[in-house]
Design a protein around this motif. Structure first.
Motif, short mmCIF file in Angstrom:
data_model
loop_
_atom_site.label_atom_id
_atom_site.label_comp_id
_atom_site.label_asym_id
_atom_site.label_seq_id
_atom_site.Cartn_x
_atom_site.Cartn_y
_atom_site.Cartn_z
N ALA A 1 0.85 -1.20 0.00
CA ALA A 1 0.00 0.00 0.00
C ALA A 1 0.88 1.24 0.00
O ALA A 1 1.95 1.25 0.62
N ASP A 2 0.43 2.28 -0.69
CA ASP A 2 1.18 3.53 -0.69
C ASP A 2 0.34 4.70 -0.20
O ASP A 2 0.72 5.87 -0.32
N GLY B 1 5.57 2.02 3.10
CA GLY B 1 6.65 2.91 3.49
C GLY B 1 6.25 3.73 4.70
O GLY B 1 5.08 4.09 4.86
N TRP B 2 7.24 4.04 5.53
CA TRP B 2 6.98 4.82 6.76
C TRP B 2 8.14 5.79 6.96
O TRP B 2 9.32 5.41 6.85
N ALA C 1 3.46 6.05 3.39
CA ALA C 1 2.07 5.84 2.97
C ALA C 1 1.10 6.76 3.70
O ALA C 1 -0.02 6.96 3.24
N VAL C 2 1.53 7.33 4.82
CA VAL C 2 0.64 8.16 5.62
C VAL C 2 0.75 9.63 5.27
O VAL C 2 -0.25 10.30 5.00
N ASN D 1 10.53 0.17 5.60
CA ASN D 1 9.49 -0.66 5.00
C ASN D 1 8.87 -1.45 6.15
O ASN D 1 9.56 -2.22 6.83
N VAL D 2 7.58 -1.24 6.41
CA VAL D 2 6.94 -1.76 7.61
C VAL D 2 5.79 -2.71 7.26
O VAL D 2 5.05 -2.48 6.29
#
Length: 476
Positions: free
Chosen positions: A408-409, A427-428, A460-461, A469-470
């Motif tokens: 998810a992005d 991604g975080w 992604a947030v 990468n979480v």
């Protein structure tokens, strides 16, 4: 008809997974509820699984040089307060003894929620020279954490576990130990429990209270949720300084050691149930199954049937397998249902016709496949079959999990992923606010970071450059 009625005793795994889990742990005789809220009584069948887990892990620990010891379960309250972050993390869960022997205690005692503090105190007494390093000690024990919401094996006020506590001369050696034990856990989960796991470092929010870095292994359950199945912690000098764990080094200087801690618990039994079970109940990996092969006499009242069943049992046991013959006075159909519910990997049926034909009927619990095997080949075939089942259970579990890892992005993408009962890679940026936003918006948490697989370009947030990468997931 008898089988359908029996299966109705457990909820449908697709319709009500939580109730299915509760039904299975109770009706298979794994546990019962204790008289104190949040406690469980581990019954013989459940404890036998724990013994098999314990035996396998103990062998793996000792292969790395670890020794077993035991430390008291009562910890002076002042010990817990020596490490501020540690006490803050455990304060809501601790049980405190204030009266004993009919008198109020001068200092309250903590019933151990974990043992870093009392073990640190003892290590400070024992360690004096670099020649005594590393200290590699594990204990098998119980711990108490006063949980508000409980479920057998997954979260109870008292549970069984092992906790390893090590001290090293350098930060590098301590980190090496931390990662070594993480690998020991991963190998055990996959080779013995047939559960594939994802390992990685925890975020600052999710790390162990008082640690510098926590590494965990996350397992996907059949409902798509994640179960933290084990952790390994690097403490640096947080606890060695708090408890004055020092040694005289080769250069004549007095130095603080570097410590680690690592543990798994009876929660692993919950993982086995939720990673492999089905609508008939448990499906146990052969490596940990209390009974690997159950032998059911058919028309046991007829001459020679029970004797042949016992003969088969003796041959299998002589080959090192855990085999039993069910000689209870009840119908074969009822026995079939009960042992399927209990998840025994292999069932062997033998009756007058089988004896006449020189063969038995065998059923695999994992696939429900049935076939015949000649008496002359039975022991060798069952030994090979159990290895095959173990291997194929892992392969099936891994394939099932891998299909449910999505990317998810966007925040909406994370929500959609976890709503679909998936693990979501995203991604975080490393900002706690973005991590909190995922929990608030999607009811999901950062399970582990898997940076070695490549870091996405954007968080992604918030859309800022990603640092990690979480894996995000809903979890137990």
């Amino acid at each position: 008809m008898e089988e359908k009625q029996f299966v109705k005793e457990i909820a449908d795994i697709e319709e009500n997974f939580a109730q299915w889990y509760t039904d299975v742990v109770l009706k298979t005789g794994l546990v019962d509820y204790g008289p104190v809220k949040g406690t469980m009584v581990i019954r013989p069948y459940g404890y036998a699984i724990w013994e098999n887990i314990q035996k396998d892990l103990d062998r793996r620990f000792k292969a790395t040089g670890v020794q077993n010891a035991y430390f008291p379960m009562f910890i002076p309250e002042s010990f817990l307060k020596k490490e501020a972050e540690h006490v803050e993390g455990f304060a809501p869960e601790v049980a405190v003894v204030t009266y004993a022997g009919g008198e109020k205690l001068a200092e309250p005692l903590i019933v151990r929620p974990t043992s870093e503090t009392i073990i640190g105190y003892m290590y400070s007494k024992w360690l004096s020279s670099y020649r005594e390093l590393p200290i590699l000690i594990n204990q098998w024990a119980n711990v108490v954490r006063w949980e508000k919401t409980t479920r057998p094996f997954l979260r109870t006020s008292e549970f069984l576990w092992q906790e390893g506590h090590t001290v090293h001369a350098t930060a590098e050696e301590a980190m090496e130990e931390t990662l070594l034990m993480l690998k020991v856990y991963k190998d055990f989960a996959e080779e013995t429990l047939a559960i594939p796991v994802i390992t990685g470092r925890k975020t600052e929010k999710e790390k162990f209270a008082g640690g510098l870095a926590t590494y965990g292994m996350e397992a996907m359950m059949l409902d798509g949720k994640s179960l933290q199945a084990g952790t390994s912690h690097y403490f640096g000098q947080n606890f060695t300084k708090a408890f004055d764990i020092k040694f005289l080094d080769k250069d004549g200087a007095l130095k603080y050691g570097y410590s680690t801690s690592w543990g798994v618990s009876t929660r692993l039994i919950g993982a086995i149930i939720m990673a492999h079970g089905d609508n008939r109940g448990l499906v146990l990996p052969p490596e940990v199954a209390p009974v690997q092969a159950i032998i059911i006499p058919i028309a046991a009242h007829k001459g020679g049937v029970t004797e042949k069943a016992k003969e088969i049992e003796s041959a299998l046991c002589a080959a090192g397998l855990r085999a039993e013959t069910d000689v209870r006075d009840m119908s074969p159909g009822r026995k079939f249902n009960e042992w399927e519910l209990k998840g025994v990997p292999v069932r062997i049926e033998v009756g007058p016709r089988d004896i006449e034909a020189g063969q038995v009927t065998v059923m695999r619990r994992d696939t429900l496949e049935k076939f015949t095997v000649p008496f002359t080949e039975l022991t060798a075939r069952i030994c090979a079959l159990l290895k095959e089942i173990q291997k194929e259970m892992l392969a099936l579990s891994r394939a099932r999990r891998d299909k449910k890892i999505v990317h998810a992005d966007t925040l909406e993408g994370i929500l959609g992923g976890v709503e679909g009962k998936n693990f979501v890679k995203a991604g975080w940026c490393g900002d706690r606010a973005c991590e909190d936003r995922v929990k608030e918006y999607a009811a999901a948490t950062a399970r582990v970071m898997c940076d070695e697989e490549g870091i996405p370009e954007r968080c992604a947030v918030c859309g800022k450059p990603a640092k990690h990468n979480v894996i995000f997931a809903r979890a137990y």
